[in-house]
Enzyme design. Structure first.
Site, PDB file in Angstrom:
ATOM      1  N   ASP A 104      35.589  46.531  36.796  1.00  0.00           N
ATOM      2  CA  ASP A 104      35.361  45.110  37.043  1.00  0.00           C
ATOM      3  C   ASP A 104      35.743  44.356  35.769  1.00  0.00           C
ATOM      4  O   ASP A 104      36.043  44.954  34.729  1.00  0.00           O
ATOM      5  CB  ASP A 104      33.914  44.848  37.487  1.00  0.00           C
ATOM      6  CG  ASP A 104      33.799  43.502  38.230  1.00  0.00           C
ATOM      7  OD1 ASP A 104      34.736  42.686  38.130  1.00  0.00           O
ATOM      8  OD2 ASP A 104      32.786  43.255  38.894  1.00  0.00           O
TER       9      ASP A 104
HETATM   10  C1  BGC Z   1      33.701  40.075  39.829  1.00  0.00           C
HETATM   11  C2  BGC Z   1      34.636  40.809  40.747  1.00  0.00           C
HETATM   12  C3  BGC Z   1      35.950  40.092  40.791  1.00  0.00           C
HETATM   13  C4  BGC Z   1      36.502  39.994  39.401  1.00  0.00           C
HETATM   14  C5  BGC Z   1      37.873  39.372  39.315  1.00  0.00           C
HETATM   15  C6  BGC Z   1      34.327  39.772  38.483  1.00  0.00           C
HETATM   16  O1  BGC Z   1      33.553  38.901  37.747  1.00  0.00           O
HETATM   17  O2  BGC Z   1      32.527  40.838  39.666  1.00  0.00           O
HETATM   18  O3  BGC Z   1      34.065  40.945  42.007  1.00  0.00           O
HETATM   19  O4  BGC Z   1      36.839  40.736  41.653  1.00  0.00           O
HETATM   20  O5  BGC Z   1      35.614  39.237  38.622  1.00  0.00           O
HETATM   21  O6  BGC Z   1      37.839  38.017  39.503  1.00  0.00           O
END
Ligand code: BGC
Length: 741
Positions: free
Chosen positions: A275
């Site tokens: 993530d």
């Molecule tokens: C989130 C993800 C997301 C990623 C990219 C993160 O803060 O937890 O779910 O896909 O950002 O934007």
């Protein structure tokens, strides 16, 4: 002859698939052999699109495998041109974006879509999102999110598919199929990403990013289920590791989950992405001393690509030199990434096809978004058939959510535009304004507004109307990532507004738009009818207008329990029974004498003040029709583990409206080597019935599907006695016995 016709495709298809995979794996290996170490590490690096000039340079040098959030097709093509024509090996990049519930045409938030219990529609919604997103060069979405959660305080409950592992699994599979299409190499297919692996939704206290404490059995029997389904049934292309540390181990460094289960047990052969900065966040967790160690831990655990934090690029060469990671670690990660790029057809055509026309907000897309919004709405109350509206001449529309296009789109929308969003006020006026006079008084400017100065004006107007429609709820920014709440009552002066309006002797219909279950016990009591519309997206307005006027009939069912009060959380239908199962549900506080002597005898597991029942159980929802459930008939009551449970039941629409009933099949395993939930959803069907129509509904449940991970950590069906219900929600119905020998 017939047998031949049936068998030939079955024999050929897997072989062809296998051959395609062999070809791809050969291409991957031959490319890998030509790559320098730095080029390999480069593939494991994902950049964000903030600074494209710097990105082009990194791509040119082979130091990036992916860029996140390019949304301009010219930029996408330029980035691919640099990758393909100007880098040494010409490896295309993969462009990713959060396309969670639509790209331009916004569908209801995932929790709302889950309320439809409609796999086909959910799949179509994801397909539309993929068509729109791929038209600008996006070939990878970070969706679906399938974190099971039992806590509406958690802001990301909005992005989830609810509390039930079966419903979440089926809908997650539907979404993956929709995103990935028939063939990942089609130009309008986008790779899906099952996230967040795993357990993120169990954050303590519902506070985002918080610690989790899930046992191996808990993972296997609950949190892993939707992931397993998307890997095994839908061939999901990628997986995202989650932010949480479970029992002290960050998910981004959890080898047991990422390798032993995901790769070795399930055979997943796509790639795992971290993530956003979840690699470097392991330092804050107190699990990694520095970035170098964080990179080592994530690489060794099996996180193939690092999202934006750059520690792989900065440290992997050195880590290899110091033998802290192996060449095999790197090669495996790169193989996984390249395999997905080949599957996407990026090597054959990395560019946005000029044939892809502008598909944003296509009429067919809007129509589907409206259907999805209609099916997602859950009617929670309808006293004396207040709805649908009949013979009304004058309506007063109030409330901050009646005309806030941006808010009704819901969380994590980056590309949908408020200017294309149709609000309830506009839709009511457009669709019904000729026949009905529609007055509007927002009273509160936004959901957190505490200014009650317009209350009296609204009351005066309400007195002159036939019916009051109050649109309240949450702004979209109040749910979603990093937006947890500890108080789930309506924000600002909204509850006061509902109370004030309920004091007027006029029918009050409340429509709630929100990203989560809110504490709405008072609003339920005070309203004559209540529709829970979640954040319904671009077409929420037209959908709600048609539901209010009976052109559509509510069919949504709650995909998550609605507690009465925050203090009851966690509250979920598939709980264990405890040693003192609760009885009675009323507040007992008044029955306890002053000076009472200490005792627990005769008491059960409940709250003295709020009992043990939720406000509404999982699966609950009303319709304008009435459906009568006949007695379920089991074909056989004694079965073996290899059998299939056959059950049928007559369902009758005894109401005045055509409608859809979501018939739910639950079971309970009465005794097990570990205690088993009081009910578990095992199947469901959406059944359409015209007014007055009957139908026999059949279910076939393979007994193998009631297996669970038992005391010996084996997934088996334990013979014994079971209960089965066919019911309209998780609380109703009479159990029927069956036995597995
Ligand atoms: C989130 C993800 C997301 C990623 C990219 C993160 O803060 O937890 O779910 O896909 O950002 O934007």
């Amino acid at each position: 002859m017939r047998i031949f016709i049936l068998f030939i495709p079955l024999l050929i298809t897997p072989n062809l698939l296998a051959q395609k995979d062999i070809d791809i794996n050969q291409k991957v290996d031959s490319l890998l052999n030509r790559m320098t170490l730095l080029e390999k590490i480069g593939q494991m690096n994902q950049l964000s699109a903030d600074d494209m000039e710097t990105n082009y340079e990194l791509i040119r040098r082979g130091l990036a495998g992916s860029v996140l959030s390019i949304t301009n097709p010219t930029v996408a093509n330029k980035a691919q041109l640099v990758a393909v024509e100007e880098s040494r090996l010409g490896i295309p990049i993969i462009i990713g974006r959060d396309v969670i519930h639509g790209f331009k045409t916004i569908f209801p938030i995932p929790l709302g879509q889950a309320a439809s219990f409609d796999e086909e529609l959910v799949q179509q919604g994801a397909r539309i999102a993929a068509i729109e997103a791929s038209s600008v060069g996006i070939r990878w979405t970070f969706a679906p999110m399938m974190d099971i959660t039992r806590d509406p305080r958690w802001g990301r409950v909005a992005e989830s598919l609810g509390e039930d592992p079966l419903l979440a699994s089926k809908l997650a599979v539907a979404m993956v199929k929709g995103f990935q299409g028939d063939n990942l190499s089609n130009p309008d297919a986008i790779a899906a990403c099952a996230k967040h692996f795993v357990g993120y939704g169990a954050a303590e206290g519902g506070r985002d990013y918080n610690t989790t404490l899930i046992t191996e059995r808990g993972f296997r029997n609950l949190y892993l289920k939707p992931f397993e389904a998307t890997v095994k049934v839908a061939n999901v292309a990628t997986i995202m590791s989650s932010f949480n540390a479970n029992d002290g181990i960050p998910a981004t460094a959890n080898k047991f989950l990422l390798k032993d289960i995901l790769r070795d047990e399930w055979g997943f052969d796509g790639f795992v992405v971290s993530d956003w900065a979840s690699v470097t966040e392991m330092i804050a967790h107190g699990f990694s001393e520095n970035e170098k160690q964080a990179a080592m831990q994530a690489i060794k655990a099996g996180v193939d690509m690092e999202m934006v934090s750059g520690t792989y690029l900065a440290n992997a060469e050195k880590l290899l030199e110091e033998k802290k990671i192996s060449e095999e670690n790197i090669d495996n990660a790169v193989r996984n990434i390249l395999r997905v790029k080949f599957r996407l057809g990026l090597f054959d055509n990395p560019y946005v096809s000029s044939e892809l026309k502008n598909v944003f907000y296509a009429p067919a897309h809007l129509e589907k978004a409206k259907e999805a919004a209609e099916e997602s709405v859950v009617m929670l109350k309808n006293k004396n058939s207040t709805l649908p509206l009949k013979k009304v001449k004058k309506i007063l529309v109030v409330g901050p959510l009646a005309n806030m296009p941006h808010e009704q789109m819901g969380t994590w929308v980056f590309d949908g535009e408020a200017s294309h969003t149709q609000t309830p006020l506009l839709a009511l006026r457009k669709q019904y304004g000729e026949k009905v006079k529609i007055d509007y008084e927002p009273v509160l400017k936004y959901s957190r507004d505490n200014d009650i100065s317009a209350f009296n004006k609204a009351v005066e107007k309400a007195k002159k109307a036939d019916v009051i429609l109050a649109f309240v709820g949450e702004e979209s920014i109040l749910s979603g990532e990093a937006h947890s709440l500890s108080d789930l009552h309506l924000q600002g002066a909204q509850s006061k507004l509902i109370k004030k309006l309920s004091d007027i002797e006029k029918p009050l219909i409340t429509v709630i738009m929100a990203g989560r279950p809110l504490s709405i016990e008072d609003e339920i009591i005070q309203s004559d009818a209540l529709l829970y519309a979640w954040h319904p997206g671009t077409m929420g307005g037209p959908a709600i207008a048609d539901l209010l006027f009976g052109k559509a009939n509510p069919s949504g069912r709650l995909p998550i329990t609605f507690p009465k009060e925050v203090g009851q959380i966690p509250m979920y239908y598939n709980h264990l029974n405890t040693g003192r199962p609760p009885t009675g549900n009323d507040s007992q506080l008044d029955c306890i004498p002053v000076g009472a002597l200490q005792t627990s005898l005769g008491n059960t597991s409940l709250y003295l003040d709020s009992g043990h029942e939720p406000l509404f159980p999982f699966g609950f929802g009303l319709s304008y029709s009435n459906f009568k459930y006949g007695e379920p008939k089991l074909k056989e009551k004694i079965l073996s583990v290899n059998d299939t449970l056959n059950v049928s039941m007559e369902l009758s629409n005894i109401g005045d409206y055509d409608g859809t009933e979501i018939v739910q099949l639950y079971i309970r395993d009465l005794y097990g080597s570990i205690a088993r939930p009081v009910r578990e959803l095992k199947d469901f069907q959406r059944v359409n019935l015209k007014a007055g129509e009957n139908k026999v509904v059949h279910f076939q449940l393979p007994i193998s599907q009631i297996a669970f991970w038992n005391i010996n950590m084996e997934e088996i069906v334990e013979p014994g006695n079971f209960h089965m219900w066919i019911s309209r929600d998780s609380k109703s119905g009479e159990p029927i016995n069956f036995e597995v020998r």
